[in-house]
Design a protein around this motif. Structure first.
Motif, PDB file in Angstrom:
ATOM      1  N   ALA A 128       0.862  -1.183   0.000  1.00 43.65           N
ATOM      2  CA  ALA A 128       0.000   0.000   0.000  1.00 43.65           C
ATOM      3  C   ALA A 128       0.899   1.234   0.000  1.00 43.65           C
ATOM      4  O   ALA A 128       2.026   1.202   0.492  1.00 43.65           O
ATOM      5  N   ILE A 129       0.387   2.311  -0.569  1.00 41.96           N
ATOM      6  CA  ILE A 129       1.099   3.589  -0.570  1.00 41.96           C
ATOM      7  C   ILE A 129       0.159   4.611   0.051  1.00 41.96           C
ATOM      8  O   ILE A 129      -0.958   4.806  -0.440  1.00 41.96           O
ATOM      9  N   ILE A 130       0.618   5.220   1.133  1.00 41.95           N
ATOM     10  CA  ILE A 130      -0.169   6.259   1.797  1.00 41.95           C
ATOM     11  C   ILE A 130       0.541   7.574   1.532  1.00 41.95           C
ATOM     12  O   ILE A 130       1.664   7.781   1.975  1.00 41.95           O
ATOM     13  N   LYS A 131      -0.112   8.463   0.805  1.00 44.88           N
ATOM     14  CA  LYS A 131       0.499   9.734   0.416  1.00 44.88           C
ATOM     15  C   LYS A 131       0.511  10.708   1.602  1.00 44.88           C
ATOM     16  O   LYS A 131      -0.161  10.501   2.610  1.00 44.88           O
ATOM     17  N   ASP A 132       1.250  11.820   1.442  1.00 42.65           N
ATOM     18  CA  ASP A 132       1.386  12.837   2.484  1.00 42.65           C
ATOM     19  C   ASP A 132       0.024  13.361   2.938  1.00 42.65           C
ATOM     20  O   ASP A 132      -0.931  13.412   2.157  1.00 42.65           O
ATOM     21  N   CYS A 133      -0.014  13.806   4.194  1.00 45.80           N
ATOM     22  CA  CYS A 133      -1.178  14.494   4.765  1.00 45.80           C
ATOM     23  C   CYS A 133      -2.454  13.679   4.616  1.00 45.80           C
ATOM     24  O   CYS A 133      -3.423  14.108   3.988  1.00 45.80           O
ATOM     25  N   SER A 134      -2.454  12.486   5.191  1.00 48.31           N
ATOM     26  CA  SER A 134      -3.668  11.676   5.158  1.00 48.31           C
ATOM     27  C   SER A 134      -3.872  11.006   6.507  1.00 48.31           C
ATOM     28  O   SER A 134      -2.973  10.984   7.348  1.00 48.31           O
ATOM     29  N   ARG A 135      -5.072  10.460   6.702  1.00 48.38           N
ATOM     30  CA  ARG A 135      -5.425   9.864   7.994  1.00 48.38           C
ATOM     31  C   ARG A 135      -6.180   8.564   7.754  1.00 48.38           C
ATOM     32  O   ARG A 135      -7.094   8.512   6.933  1.00 48.38           O
ATOM     33  N   ILE A 136      -5.787   7.538   8.505  1.00 51.07           N
ATOM     34  CA  ILE A 136      -6.485   6.253   8.488  1.00 51.07           C
ATOM     35  C   ILE A 136      -7.117   6.109   9.869  1.00 51.07           C
ATOM     36  O   ILE A 136      -6.404   6.128  10.877  1.00 51.07           O
ATOM     37  N   LEU A 137      -8.434   5.986   9.924  1.00 49.67           N
ATOM     38  CA  LEU A 137      -9.128   5.956  11.208  1.00 49.67           C
ATOM     39  C   LEU A 137      -8.983   4.592  11.899  1.00 49.67           C
ATOM     40  O   LEU A 137      -8.709   3.577  11.255  1.00 49.67           O
ATOM     41  N   ASP A 138      -9.206   4.590  13.223  1.00 50.04           N
ATOM     42  CA  ASP A 138      -9.075   3.387  14.049  1.00 50.04           C
ATOM     43  C   ASP A 138      -9.828   2.199  13.439  1.00 50.04           C
ATOM     44  O   ASP A 138     -10.946   2.352  12.932  1.00 50.04           O
ATOM     45  N   GLY A 139      -9.200   1.027  13.499  1.00 51.73           N
ATOM     46  CA  GLY A 139      -9.850  -0.206  13.073  1.00 51.73           C
ATOM     47  C   GLY A 139      -9.957  -0.409  11.573  1.00 51.73           C
ATOM     48  O   GLY A 139     -10.611  -1.345  11.131  1.00 51.73           O
TER      49      GLY A 139
END
Length: 193
Positions: A128-139
């Motif tokens: 997976a690639i998560i780009k700058d300035c992002s949020r993954i919520l709990d769970g």
């Protein structure tokens, strides 16, 4: 009103020359293949797998973690892998600056950009690639090979776009990792009797 300090037992943490604070109760495998950028906090019972790497010359850095990152308790960081012609190969993982990873999360991403918040109990799938300035919520569970765009909020299983972040996200997360966490993470002073 100022936020109170977060005290830790100085005997439980190793502080490096670059200001990293690593719990002695964390498990760091293959430390010669792990690079910490500085001022990163690795809490107790974290597992970082630097021993899982491609065989052959020229493949040394397996996990690179940037500056002002927080790896919360019991999170697992391991490089992504795939099988090709019956051979299991691991690939490098890069976690950039000002990244917060919540408790009990498992990360197998190829890349996590700067100014990213990953909540508690998340699973970030291989490559997976998560780009700058992002949020993954709990769970949340991010499927393998997913690309999370900048300024987005993902949640669910499988994780999907649920919101967008303001342009001020970078400044907010930078101050969060520096002033609200790292600068308040202080050794507990034990008074002698």
């Amino acid at each position: 009103m100022e936020d109170p300090p977060i005290y830790y037992d100085k005997a439980e943490y190793i502080e490096t020359d670059t200001g990293n604070k690593v719990s002695r109760k964390s498990v760091i495998c293959g430390s010669q293949n792990i690079v910490l950028g500085g001022k990163t906090v690795i809490q107790k019972e974290c597992i970082i797998r630097g021993d899982l790497r491609r065989t052959g010359p020229g493949h040394t850095v397996v996990v690179a973690i940037g500056r002002y990152c927080l790896l919360s308790q019991r999170c697992v960081i391991r490089p992504p892998y795939k099988t090709y012609k019956g051979v299991l190969n691991y690939y490098p993982m890069k976690i950039a600056d000002h990244v917060t990873i919540g408790e009990d999360s498992v990360i197998e991403a190829a890349q996590v950009g700067s100014y990213v918040e990953i909540g508690k109990n998340c699973v970030i799938g291989r490559f997976a690639i998560i780009k700058d300035c992002s949020r993954i919520l709990d769970g949340s569970v991010v499927a393998p090979n997913t690309v999370i765009p900048s300024f987005s909020v993902y949640a669910g299983n499988p994780a999907q776009l649920v919101d967008e972040l303001p342009e001020s996200t970078q400044e907010l997360l930078e101050s969060s990792t520096k002033e609200f966490y790292y600068e308040r993470f202080l050794p507990q002073h034990v008074t002698s009797r």
